[in-house]
Write an enzyme that holds these catalytic residues in place. Structure first.
Site, mmCIF file in Angstrom:
data_model
loop_
_atom_site.group_PDB
_atom_site.id
_atom_site.type_symbol
_atom_site.label_atom_id
_atom_site.label_comp_id
_atom_site.label_asym_id
_atom_site.label_seq_id
_atom_site.Cartn_x
_atom_site.Cartn_y
_atom_site.Cartn_z
ATOM 1 N N CYS A 34 140.030 -43.752 24.728
ATOM 2 C CA CYS A 34 141.040 -43.168 23.846
ATOM 3 C C CYS A 34 140.742 -41.688 23.627
ATOM 4 O O CYS A 34 139.742 -41.174 24.110
ATOM 5 C CB CYS A 34 141.058 -43.896 22.503
ATOM 6 S SG CYS A 34 141.342 -45.665 22.668
ATOM 7 N N MET A 35 141.589 -41.019 22.873
ATOM 8 C CA MET A 35 141.371 -39.593 22.645
ATOM 9 C C MET A 35 140.034 -39.344 21.943
ATOM 10 O O MET A 35 139.296 -38.433 22.302
ATOM 11 C CB MET A 35 142.516 -39.009 21.812
ATOM 12 C CG MET A 35 142.407 -37.507 21.634
ATOM 13 S SD MET A 35 143.680 -36.812 20.589
ATOM 14 C CE MET A 35 145.084 -36.811 21.669
ATOM 15 N N ASP A 36 139.734 -40.178 20.950
ATOM 16 C CA ASP A 36 138.569 -39.900 20.115
ATOM 17 C C ASP A 36 137.500 -40.978 20.162
ATOM 18 O O ASP A 36 136.521 -40.894 19.426
ATOM 19 C CB ASP A 36 139.022 -39.746 18.651
ATOM 20 C CG ASP A 36 140.161 -38.762 18.535
ATOM 21 O OD1 ASP A 36 140.022 -37.653 19.094
ATOM 22 O OD2 ASP A 36 141.186 -39.099 17.927
ATOM 23 N N ARG A 96 141.216 -20.105 50.339
ATOM 24 C CA ARG A 96 141.402 -19.809 48.929
ATOM 25 C C ARG A 96 141.314 -18.293 48.850
ATOM 26 O O ARG A 96 142.048 -17.612 49.548
ATOM 27 C CB ARG A 96 140.330 -20.551 48.111
ATOM 28 C CG ARG A 96 140.745 -20.858 46.701
ATOM 29 C CD ARG A 96 139.722 -21.705 45.962
ATOM 30 N NE ARG A 96 138.380 -21.154 45.981
ATOM 31 C CZ ARG A 96 137.329 -21.705 45.389
ATOM 32 N NH1 ARG A 96 137.461 -22.844 44.724
ATOM 33 N NH2 ARG A 96 136.140 -21.146 45.454
ATOM 34 N N LYS A 99 129.442 -19.978 35.589
ATOM 35 C CA LYS A 99 130.881 -19.997 35.273
ATOM 36 C C LYS A 99 131.220 -21.228 34.421
ATOM 37 O O LYS A 99 130.399 -22.140 34.275
ATOM 38 C CB LYS A 99 131.688 -20.005 36.571
ATOM 39 C CG LYS A 99 131.455 -21.238 37.426
ATOM 40 C CD LYS A 99 132.067 -21.109 38.809
ATOM 41 C CE LYS A 99 131.714 -22.326 39.645
ATOM 42 N NZ LYS A 99 132.151 -22.194 41.032
ATOM 43 N N HIS A 128 132.333 -18.802 51.154
ATOM 44 C CA HIS A 128 132.099 -20.025 50.380
ATOM 45 C C HIS A 128 132.487 -21.212 51.254
ATOM 46 O O HIS A 128 133.497 -21.169 51.941
ATOM 47 C CB HIS A 128 132.959 -19.982 49.106
ATOM 48 C CG HIS A 128 132.636 -21.035 48.099
ATOM 49 N ND1 HIS A 128 131.361 -21.321 47.665
ATOM 50 C CD2 HIS A 128 133.450 -21.886 47.416
ATOM 51 C CE1 HIS A 128 131.407 -22.294 46.769
ATOM 52 N NE2 HIS A 128 132.650 -22.649 46.600
ATOM 53 N N TYR A 186 144.359 -49.126 24.077
ATOM 54 C CA TYR A 186 145.727 -48.975 24.563
ATOM 55 C C TYR A 186 145.941 -49.735 25.865
ATOM 56 O O TYR A 186 145.030 -49.839 26.682
ATOM 57 C CB TYR A 186 146.033 -47.500 24.827
ATOM 58 C CG TYR A 186 146.045 -46.652 23.592
ATOM 59 C CD1 TYR A 186 147.075 -46.768 22.661
ATOM 60 C CD2 TYR A 186 145.038 -45.723 23.374
ATOM 61 C CE1 TYR A 186 147.087 -45.968 21.528
ATOM 62 C CE2 TYR A 186 145.045 -44.922 22.244
ATOM 63 C CZ TYR A 186 146.064 -45.045 21.322
ATOM 64 O OH TYR A 186 146.054 -44.262 20.213
ATOM 65 N N ARG A 205 123.713 -19.082 46.029
ATOM 66 C CA ARG A 205 124.472 -19.121 44.770
ATOM 67 C C ARG A 205 124.505 -20.529 44.187
ATOM 68 O O ARG A 205 125.563 -21.152 44.105
ATOM 69 C CB ARG A 205 125.919 -18.660 45.013
ATOM 70 C CG ARG A 205 126.072 -17.284 45.637
ATOM 71 C CD ARG A 205 127.547 -16.868 45.630
ATOM 72 N NE ARG A 205 128.397 -17.863 46.240
ATOM 73 C CZ ARG A 205 128.760 -17.866 47.514
ATOM 74 N NH1 ARG A 205 128.388 -16.902 48.325
ATOM 75 N NH2 ARG A 205 129.539 -18.828 47.976
HETATM 76 C C1 LIG Z 1 130.986 -22.516 41.744
HETATM 77 C C2 LIG Z 1 130.545 -21.693 42.872
HETATM 78 C C3 LIG Z 1 129.229 -21.765 43.356
HETATM 79 C C4 LIG Z 1 128.215 -22.770 42.830
HETATM 80 O O1 LIG Z 1 128.521 -24.057 43.320
HETATM 81 P P1 LIG Z 1 127.539 -25.324 43.048
HETATM 82 O O2 LIG Z 1 128.135 -26.401 43.864
HETATM 83 O O3 LIG Z 1 127.624 -25.605 41.596
HETATM 84 O O4 LIG Z 1 126.186 -24.914 43.479
HETATM 85 C C5 LIG Z 1 128.863 -20.882 44.355
HETATM 86 N N1 LIG Z 1 129.744 -19.995 44.850
HETATM 87 C C6 LIG Z 1 131.026 -19.907 44.426
HETATM 88 C C7 LIG Z 1 131.944 -18.898 45.030
HETATM 89 C C8 LIG Z 1 131.476 -20.760 43.439
HETATM 90 O O5 LIG Z 1 132.744 -20.673 43.013
#
Ligand SMILES: *Cc1c(COP(=O)(O)O)cnc(C)c1O
Length: 391
Positions: free
Chosen positions: A312-314, A137, A39, A166, A265, A222
Site C-alpha cells: 500500500c502507499m504507507d 542516448r 547522482k 557509457h 487492496y 566511474r
Molecule cells: C550512473 C552512471 C555510472 C555509474 O553506474 P553504476 O552501474 O552505478 O556503476 C557511470 N557512468 C554514467 C555515465 C552513469 O550515468
C-alpha cells in the site's frame, strides 16, 4: 519524533567500498582514477554526506546527473572536481561557472552554448566529451565524428580534458554490443587525436564494466553501485563490499486472518490456513515496489518473513504465522540480522529490476541517519551538522 521506518547510512562502509575498488584497480603501474558517482541523491543515501565521505576517502572526482545536483554538492562543501553527466540546456549554464562544475559536452549545440557562455565570461571551460558508441542516448555518434567534432576540438572557449562513453550491456556477458562499444570507443579516441584534440584522460567503465573487463579501465573508471556496497548482478561478490544502507521499521499491528480472507487492496491471494499478519508502516510512498507483494521478504530476528497482501502507499503486511511478534518489534527491509541479509540485489531480483532502482527510490519521507566512526583527518568543525550525523 522519529518515524518507525528509518534508513541508516554507514559512511564508513562507503569509504571502505571506495578503498576496495581502489585496491582492485591498484595492480597496474598507473592505476586508473575513480570518478565516484553520487547522482540521484547518492543513490538514495544522501548526496552531500556520501560525497564528502568519498572525498575524504580520496576520490579525486565525483559525478552527478545534472547541474542542480552539482550545485547541491558545492553548497554542501564538496571541493573536488564534479563531473555533470547530463545534457546541458542553455538556461542553467550559469551554475557550471558559478559552482566550478565540469560539464559533459554531448552535442555540437551544447558545445556552442558552453563556449559562448565561457567567452562571455572571458574564460575557457574544462569539459568532458561524450561519445555515443551504441547506447543511443547522449553523446556524439561514434560514426561521424569527423563532421561533428572538428569545431568542438578547436573551439577556443572549450578545453576538452577527457573523452568518455557509457556501456549499454555491461551486466550482460552474452551481448555482443559490449565488445563492439569498446572497439568503437577506441576508434573514437584515435579520431579525437587526429582531429586536433588532446584530452588528458579517457573513461568508460561503470561498476559492471570495470568488474568484467580490465580493458575498460582506461585512465579512470566511474563506479556508482559498488560504492554503495551493491554488486551488480553476479559480479563483484569477492570484493567484500559492505551495503551502506540498512532500512528498518517496526511492527505497528498484529492480527489474525481466517481461511479464505485476503490482505490489502485487490482482495488477492486468499490464505489457505489461519494466518497471523503484521503491519509494517512502509509502503510504495517510501519507495517499496508494489511488485514485492507475494515476492519480497523482510527479516525479523534473523528470520525471513514473506510480504503478503498488497504493498500500500504507507504500509505492507507480512506473514508472521508461528512467530512470536508484537507491535514495536524491529523489521529489517534492507540489511543484516542475525546472519541473514536482504540486500538491494535480492530485492531487485525479486521484482525484476536493477539494484540502482531499489536504492534510489528509497523515499524522501524516510529519515536518514549517518554513522561515521573513522576519524576524518582535516575535517571541518561543522562536520556533524553538515553530515546530519545522528550517530
Ligand atoms: C550512473 C552512471 C555510472 C555509474 O553506474 P553504476 O552501474 O552505478 O556503476 C557511470 N557512468 C554514467 C555515465 C552513469 O550515468
Amino acid at each position: 519524533m522519529v518515524r518507525p521506518t528509518h534508513a541508516f547510512i554507514d559512511l564508513d562502509a562507503v569509504a571502505a567500498n571506495f578503498r576496495a575498488v581502489r585496491a582492485l584497480l591498484g595492480g597496474r603501474a598507473a592505476a586508473p582514477e575513480i570518478i565516484a558517482v553520487v547522482k540521484a541523491n547518492g543513490y538514495g543515501h544522501g548526496a552531500v554526506q556520501v560525497a564528502r565521505a568519498l572525498e575524504d576517502a580520496g576520490a579525486p572526482m565525483l559525478a552527478c546527473a545534472d547541474i542542480e545536483e552539482g550545485v547541491e554538492l558545492r553548497r554542501g562543501g564538496v571541493q573536488v572536481p564534479v563531473l555533470v553527466f547530463g545534457a546541458l540546456s542553455v538556461s542553467d549554464l550559469d551554475g557550471v561557472f558559478s559552482h566550478r562544475l565540469t560539464p559533459t559536452v554531448s552535442s555540437p549545440f551544447a558545445a556552442r552554448a558552453l563556449s559562448e557562455a565561457a567567452t562571455r565570461r572571458q574564460t575557457r571551460i574544462g569539459c568532458h566529451l561524450k561519445i555515443d558508441t551504441g547506447m543511443n542516448r547522449l553523446g556524439f555518434r561514434h560514426d561521424n565524428l569527423g563532421e561533428t567534432l572538428r569545431d568542438v576540438l578547436t573551439d577556443p572557449g572549450l578545453a576538452v580534458d577527457a573523452v568518455y562513453t557509457h556501456f549499454a550491456t555491461a551486466e550482460d556477458t552474452e551481448h555482443p554490443l559490449f565488445a563492439e562499444q569498446q572497439r568503437r570507443f577506441e576508434a573514437a579516441v584515435r579520431s579525437v587525436s587526429s582531429l586536433g584534440g588532446s584530452p588528458r584522460t579517457t573513461h568508460a567503465a561503470n561498476s559492471a564494466a570495470l568488474l568484467r573487463d580490465r580493458a575498460t579501465w582506461h585512465d579512470a573508471v566511474r563506479p556508482g553501485l559498488l560504492l554503495y556496497g551493491a554488486p551488480p548482478g553476479a559480479l563483484g561478490h569477492e570484493l567484500g563490499l559492505r551495503p551502506a544502507m540498512s532500512l528498518r521499521s517496526r511492527i505497528v499491528a498484529v492480527k489474525g486472518m481466517r481461511v479464505g480472507e485476503t490482505a490489502g487492496y485487490g482482495g488477492r491471494r486468499p490464505v489457505d490456513r489461519p494466518t497471523t499478519i503484521a503491519v509494517v508502516p512502509a509502503g510504495y510512498a517510501d519507495g517499496l515496489d508494489v511488485r514485492l507483494a507475494g515476492r519480497g521478504e523482510v527479516l525479523i530476528r534473523g528470520r525471513r518473513v514473506p510480504i503478503v497482501g498488497s504493498v500500500c502507499m504507507d504500509s505492507i503486511t507480512i506473514d508472521v504465522t508461528g512467530l512470536d511478534v508484537s507491535p514495536g518489534d524491529e523489521v529489517i527491509l534492507l540489511g543484516y540480522d542475525d546472519g541473514q541479509r536482504i540486500d538491494a540485489g535480492d530485492v531487485a531480483e525479486a521484482i525484476g529490476t536493477v539494484p540502482h532502482e531499489v536504492l534510489c527510490r528509497i523515499g524522501s519521507r524516510i529519515e536518514r541517519s549517518y554513522r561515521q566512526e573513522a576519524a576524518v583527518p582535516g575535517d571541518v568543525p561543522d562536520a556533524t551538522t553538515a553530515r546530519g550525523g545522528t550517530g
